[in-house]
Design an enzyme around this catalytic site. Sequence first.
Site, mmCIF file in Angstrom:
data_model
loop_
_atom_site.group_PDB
_atom_site.id
_atom_site.type_symbol
_atom_site.label_atom_id
_atom_site.label_comp_id
_atom_site.label_asym_id
_atom_site.label_seq_id
_atom_site.Cartn_x
_atom_site.Cartn_y
_atom_site.Cartn_z
ATOM 1 N N HIS A 12 -5.639 4.190 -17.369
ATOM 2 C CA HIS A 12 -5.187 2.927 -16.773
ATOM 3 C C HIS A 12 -3.888 2.448 -17.419
ATOM 4 O O HIS A 12 -3.795 2.334 -18.634
ATOM 5 C CB HIS A 12 -6.302 1.889 -16.971
ATOM 6 C CG HIS A 12 -6.115 0.613 -16.236
ATOM 7 N ND1 HIS A 12 -6.338 -0.618 -16.813
ATOM 8 C CD2 HIS A 12 -5.744 0.353 -14.956
ATOM 9 C CE1 HIS A 12 -6.130 -1.569 -15.921
ATOM 10 N NE2 HIS A 12 -5.762 -1.012 -14.790
ATOM 11 N N GLU A 39 -2.424 5.852 -14.118
ATOM 12 C CA GLU A 39 -2.212 4.815 -13.110
ATOM 13 C C GLU A 39 -1.203 3.835 -13.685
ATOM 14 O O GLU A 39 -1.183 3.592 -14.894
ATOM 15 C CB GLU A 39 -3.543 4.107 -12.817
ATOM 16 C CG GLU A 39 -3.474 2.972 -11.798
ATOM 17 C CD GLU A 39 -3.196 1.602 -12.407
ATOM 18 O OE1 GLU A 39 -3.033 0.642 -11.634
ATOM 19 O OE2 GLU A 39 -3.117 1.482 -13.654
ATOM 20 N N ASP A 41 1.769 0.354 -12.440
ATOM 21 C CA ASP A 41 2.161 -0.642 -11.441
ATOM 22 C C ASP A 41 3.675 -0.645 -11.249
ATOM 23 O O ASP A 41 4.419 -0.704 -12.228
ATOM 24 C CB ASP A 41 1.723 -2.032 -11.906
ATOM 25 C CG ASP A 41 0.245 -2.069 -12.251
ATOM 26 O OD1 ASP A 41 -0.569 -2.080 -11.314
ATOM 27 O OD2 ASP A 41 -0.099 -2.072 -13.451
ATOM 28 N N HIS A 54 2.937 -5.109 -14.430
ATOM 29 C CA HIS A 54 1.748 -5.510 -13.680
ATOM 30 C C HIS A 54 1.881 -6.909 -13.078
ATOM 31 O O HIS A 54 1.683 -7.106 -11.882
ATOM 32 C CB HIS A 54 0.509 -5.448 -14.580
ATOM 33 C CG HIS A 54 -0.739 -5.879 -13.883
ATOM 34 N ND1 HIS A 54 -1.138 -7.203 -13.803
ATOM 35 C CD2 HIS A 54 -1.676 -5.170 -13.206
ATOM 36 C CE1 HIS A 54 -2.263 -7.279 -13.113
ATOM 37 N NE2 HIS A 54 -2.616 -6.060 -12.738
ATOM 38 N N GLU A 114 0.382 2.206 -8.264
ATOM 39 C CA GLU A 114 -0.034 0.985 -7.580
ATOM 40 C C GLU A 114 1.213 0.197 -7.200
ATOM 41 O O GLU A 114 2.007 -0.181 -8.061
ATOM 42 C CB GLU A 114 -0.958 0.113 -8.429
ATOM 43 C CG GLU A 114 -1.387 -1.115 -7.632
ATOM 44 C CD GLU A 114 -2.296 -2.078 -8.372
ATOM 45 O OE1 GLU A 114 -2.327 -3.255 -7.961
ATOM 46 O OE2 GLU A 114 -2.959 -1.671 -9.344
#
Length: 247
Positions: A12, A39, A41, A54, A114
């Site tokens: 993450h 992952e 952002d 994020h 993301e």
Amino acid sequence: MSNWPYPRIVAHRGGGKLAPENTLASIDVGAKYGHKMIEFDAKLSKDGEIFLLHDDNLERTSNGWGVAGELNWQDLLRVDAGSWYSKMFKGEPLPLLSQVAERCREHGMMANIEIKPTTGTGPLTGKMVALAARELWAGMTPPLLSSFEIDALEAAQQAAPELPRGLLLDEWRDDWRELTARLGCVSIHLNHKLLNKARVMQLKDAGLRILVYTVNKPQRAAELLRWGVDCICTDAIDVIGPNFTAQ
């Protein structure tokens, strides 16, 4: 290529809780622990550069302040995105998506990008991230694009239809089947607390792959894998390592 070449465990925001999130340093930490997929952002600066962050605002994960998407990249370059986490990471910059792609190439890591638009910029962010991802990940496993923002996923679908997409949900939606079909999603990305075995079976029967977040207890990760979940996104990248299994 299979439409799901991705590993079971995803780190993450790069390095989970072991590094400042969404930085090149965090990706290096994820790689150090052997992870094969991260992952992170992605959003746009005011002048259209794609970078990692994020929150809408800079305060939580940097020494900057204000809405990041309202600043030009030259201003964002001055931000320290490491010191908030530890002095060891002092001076760690906000990374560009292009730098992240290069680091993924170096480490042989796959990516779940993301799309995290600054409020009100969903379609533009979805389009720009998808077009950039297509070029930057050429010759690598295609990145899995995901978003909570329907308009961002729609724009990504139009811009680069061949890139795999996943619908992100933090609350259960009864129209998940229609939404994922309309957006051409290969996967659905859910808060793990929304799932029980019956829901997993329902989603799998619809032909969807399932990624869950953010699972930090090995017992829960094992249970979800036994139910048929495909991917576990974790902050506990040391405890739930790249070779973690349901056994």
